[in-house]
Design a protein around this motif. Structure first.
Motif, PDB file in Angstrom:
ATOM      1  N   HIS A 193       0.840  -1.201   0.000  1.00  0.00           N
ATOM      2  CA  HIS A 193       0.000   0.000   0.000  1.00  0.00           C
ATOM      3  C   HIS A 193       0.874   1.250   0.000  1.00  0.00           C
ATOM      4  N   PRO A 194       0.307   2.384  -0.432  1.00  0.00           N
ATOM      5  CA  PRO A 194       1.068   3.642  -0.358  1.00  0.00           C
ATOM      6  C   PRO A 194       1.339   4.034   1.093  1.00  0.00           C
ATOM      7  N   LEU A 195       2.503   4.627   1.323  1.00  0.00           N
ATOM      8  CA  LEU A 195       2.792   5.216   2.625  1.00  0.00           C
ATOM      9  C   LEU A 195       1.905   6.433   2.859  1.00  0.00           C
ATOM     10  N   SER A 196       1.827   6.849   4.107  1.00  0.00           N
ATOM     11  CA  SER A 196       1.015   8.016   4.450  1.00  0.00           C
ATOM     12  C   SER A 196       1.468   9.235   3.637  1.00  0.00           C
ATOM     13  N   HIS A 197       0.497   9.990   3.140  1.00  0.00           N
ATOM     14  CA  HIS A 197       0.741  11.202   2.357  1.00  0.00           C
ATOM     15  C   HIS A 197       1.296  10.923   0.962  1.00  0.00           C
ATOM     16  N   TYR A 198       1.124   9.682   0.493  1.00  0.00           N
ATOM     17  CA  TYR A 198       1.459   9.335  -0.888  1.00  0.00           C
ATOM     18  C   TYR A 198       0.197   8.857  -1.603  1.00  0.00           C
ATOM     19  N   LEU A 199       0.174   9.024  -2.900  1.00  0.00           N
ATOM     20  CA  LEU A 199      -0.916   8.540  -3.728  1.00  0.00           C
ATOM     21  C   LEU A 199      -0.334   7.679  -4.841  1.00  0.00           C
ATOM     22  N   CYS A 200      -1.028   6.596  -5.172  1.00  0.00           N
ATOM     23  CA  CYS A 200      -0.582   5.725  -6.255  1.00  0.00           C
ATOM     24  C   CYS A 200      -1.728   5.507  -7.243  1.00  0.00           C
ATOM     25  N   LEU A 201      -1.459   5.740  -8.512  1.00  0.00           N
ATOM     26  CA  LEU A 201      -2.428   5.508  -9.577  1.00  0.00           C
ATOM     27  C   LEU A 201      -1.858   4.476 -10.543  1.00  0.00           C
ATOM     28  N   ILE A 202      -2.710   3.593 -11.047  1.00  0.00           N
ATOM     29  CA  ILE A 202      -2.313   2.643 -12.087  1.00  0.00           C
ATOM     30  C   ILE A 202      -3.083   3.024 -13.343  1.00  0.00           C
ATOM     31  N   LEU A 203      -2.359   3.482 -14.358  1.00  0.00           N
ATOM     32  CA  LEU A 203      -2.987   4.016 -15.561  1.00  0.00           C
ATOM     33  C   LEU A 203      -2.519   3.254 -16.797  1.00  0.00           C
ATOM     34  N   ASP A 204      -3.392   3.232 -17.828  1.00  0.00           N
ATOM     35  CA  ASP A 204      -3.019   2.613 -19.090  1.00  0.00           C
ATOM     36  C   ASP A 204      -2.333   3.642 -19.990  1.00  0.00           C
ATOM     37  N   ASN A 205      -2.101   3.279 -21.234  1.00  0.00           N
ATOM     38  CA  ASN A 205      -1.395   4.171 -22.154  1.00  0.00           C
ATOM     39  C   ASN A 205      -2.172   5.436 -22.494  1.00  0.00           C
ATOM     40  N   PHE A 206      -3.488   5.429 -22.173  1.00  0.00           N
ATOM     41  CA  PHE A 206      -4.327   6.596 -22.438  1.00  0.00           C
ATOM     42  C   PHE A 206      -4.623   7.385 -21.160  1.00  0.00           C
ATOM     43  N   LEU A 207      -3.823   7.106 -20.108  1.00  0.00           N
ATOM     44  CA  LEU A 207      -3.952   7.768 -18.806  1.00  0.00           C
ATOM     45  C   LEU A 207      -5.313   7.514 -18.171  1.00  0.00           C
ATOM     46  N   GLN A 208      -5.880   6.343 -18.476  1.00  0.00           N
ATOM     47  CA  GLN A 208      -7.128   5.927 -17.865  1.00  0.00           C
ATOM     48  C   GLN A 208      -6.846   4.870 -16.799  1.00  0.00           C
ATOM     49  N   SER A 209      -7.626   4.904 -15.698  1.00  0.00           N
ATOM     50  CA  SER A 209      -7.427   3.934 -14.619  1.00  0.00           C
ATOM     51  C   SER A 209      -7.748   2.523 -15.101  1.00  0.00           C
ATOM     52  N   VAL A 210      -6.955   1.563 -14.673  1.00  0.00           N
ATOM     53  CA  VAL A 210      -7.187   0.165 -15.050  1.00  0.00           C
ATOM     54  C   VAL A 210      -8.070  -0.502 -13.999  1.00  0.00           C
ATOM     55  N   VAL A 211      -8.581  -1.677 -14.331  1.00  0.00           N
ATOM     56  CA  VAL A 211      -9.441  -2.411 -13.411  1.00  0.00           C
ATOM     57  C   VAL A 211      -8.577  -3.318 -12.536  1.00  0.00           C
ATOM     58  N   ILE A 212      -9.206  -3.926 -11.538  1.00  0.00           N
ATOM     59  CA  ILE A 212      -8.499  -4.834 -10.625  1.00  0.00           C
ATOM     60  C   ILE A 212      -7.821  -5.948 -11.417  1.00  0.00           C
ATOM     61  N   SER A 213      -6.554  -6.218 -11.071  1.00  0.00           N
ATOM     62  CA  SER A 213      -5.721  -7.274 -11.674  1.00  0.00           C
ATOM     63  C   SER A 213      -5.204  -6.935 -13.066  1.00  0.00           C
ATOM     64  N   GLN A 214      -5.612  -5.788 -13.631  1.00  0.00           N
ATOM     65  CA  GLN A 214      -5.087  -5.387 -14.932  1.00  0.00           C
ATOM     66  C   GLN A 214      -3.765  -4.656 -14.751  1.00  0.00           C
ATOM     67  N   GLU A 215      -2.827  -4.939 -15.630  1.00  0.00           N
ATOM     68  CA  GLU A 215      -1.502  -4.323 -15.554  1.00  0.00           C
ATOM     69  C   GLU A 215      -1.523  -2.911 -16.116  1.00  0.00           C
ATOM     70  N   GLY A 216      -0.793  -2.018 -15.467  1.00  0.00           N
ATOM     71  CA  GLY A 216      -0.682  -0.642 -15.939  1.00  0.00           C
ATOM     72  C   GLY A 216       0.562   0.004 -15.356  1.00  0.00           C
ATOM     73  N   GLU A 217       0.836   1.233 -15.774  1.00  0.00           N
ATOM     74  CA  GLU A 217       2.010   1.947 -15.268  1.00  0.00           C
ATOM     75  C   GLU A 217       1.678   2.638 -13.957  1.00  0.00           C
ATOM     76  N   LEU A 218       2.617   2.586 -13.019  1.00  0.00           N
ATOM     77  CA  LEU A 218       2.419   3.189 -11.708  1.00  0.00           C
ATOM     78  C   LEU A 218       2.824   4.658 -11.729  1.00  0.00           C
ATOM     79  N   TYR A 219       1.890   5.517 -11.279  1.00  0.00           N
ATOM     80  CA  TYR A 219       2.147   6.950 -11.118  1.00  0.00           C
ATOM     81  C   TYR A 219       2.097   7.257  -9.631  1.00  0.00           C
TER      82      TYR A 219
END
Length: 297
Positions: free
Chosen positions: A140-166
């Protein structure tokens, strides 16, 4: 570190010893702890005599027969209680005999993740050997951090789908010094928050835990160091060679394949020594008259 974690995971007690100590002192410490096994490597194998049972940890990684007899499933039967001892540490003793103190297993093993651009650590996971047998999440993210998993179109992916971590939050860096071009590629504003494009591919499981999947680019990690293979290739191209490819081999070495007819391995090695840090210098240079190409070039 691998040896320490292995000892913890099987429910045993570990005691760190210094290779700088003389042989007699090491023997006394081993005897005082009543150690049944000492992990050694090529720098410390001469420190212990045949009366002490030892295991060369390097051999565990390279001997196929040893690896074949390792049963990870047996770890699930290891029972560890808070009252069990985790490790023993020696301190100097006023009587001339080092004092040993031991700590119970309330000490947790944390798996942390984070690039330098996010101040090293931005996620965490407390290791649970009864659950994390198949693989250890980055958590999980540490306190005061945010983590997003996005696809090549900067859209959020669904559970278990691979994406780039922001990664966003308090620890995100301000930018690369005098490299506005790289900074513009690495940082992005999302909902008035600055996020760093890590280039790492992850997925999230149904429990909300992040799992590392690999890299989106050609960056690798070798002996704990982040390495851009392209930087090494560009360095080699500044010689008389016409083409090259650098790869990581066996998680332990870098191999450079170069196309040339008028340069040798020694010249390439010296050139790299003059322009690259030691951990980025290939261990092997393979010189070919022409690099093999597939149908697409």
């Amino acid at each position: 570190v691998i040896g320490m974690m292995a000892i913890e995971m099987i429910g045993a007690v570990y005691c760190p010893l210094s290779s700088r100590d003389p042989e007699l002192r090491l023997s006394e410490l081993v005897e005082q702890t009543e150690s049944r096994l000492v992990l050694i490597h090529y720098l410390t194998q001469a420190k212990f005599n045949d009366d002490i049972m030892s295991l060369d940890i390097d051999r565990v990684f390279t001997d196929i027969d040893v690896a074949r007899h390792i049963s990870i499933d047996r770890l699930s039967s290891v029972v560890i209680a808070p009252k069990n001892i985790a490790y023993i540490i020696f301190t100097s003793g006023s009587t001339g005999i080092p004092k040993a103190y031991h700590l119970p297993k309330h000490v947790h093993i944390w798996n942390t993740y984070g690039p330098a651009e996010a101040t090293v650590d931005c996620t965490f996971h407390i290791l649970n050997i009864s659950v994390d047998i198949a693989g250890v999440p980055i958590g999980h993210p540490l306190s005061h951090y945010l983590c997003l998993i996005l696809d090549n179109f900067l859209q959020s992916v669904v559970i278990s789908q691979e994406g780039e971590l922001y990664v966003g939050g308090v620890g995100v860096f301000a930018g690369y010094l005098k490299r506005d071009d790289l900074t513009a590629k690495a940082l992005i504003r999302i909902d008035d928050e600055t996020f760093y494009r890590t280039g790492d591919l992850v997925r999230m499981d149904s429990n909300g835990l992040l799992h590392y999947q690999g890299r989106k680019d050609h960056q690798i990690k070798l002996h704990g160091q982040r390495i851009e293979l392209g930087e090494i290739e560009q360095c080699l191209l500044n010689t008389s060679i016409s083409a090259c490819v650098v790869i990581k081999w066996n998680d332990d070495h870098l191999i450079a394949y170069v196309q040339s007819s008028n340069i040798n391995e020694e010249q390439l090695h010296k050139h790299c020594q003059s322009h690259l840090p030691p951990h980025m210098i290939p261990s092997i240079f393979v010189i070919l008259e022409k690099l093999p190409l597939n149908a697409n070039g």
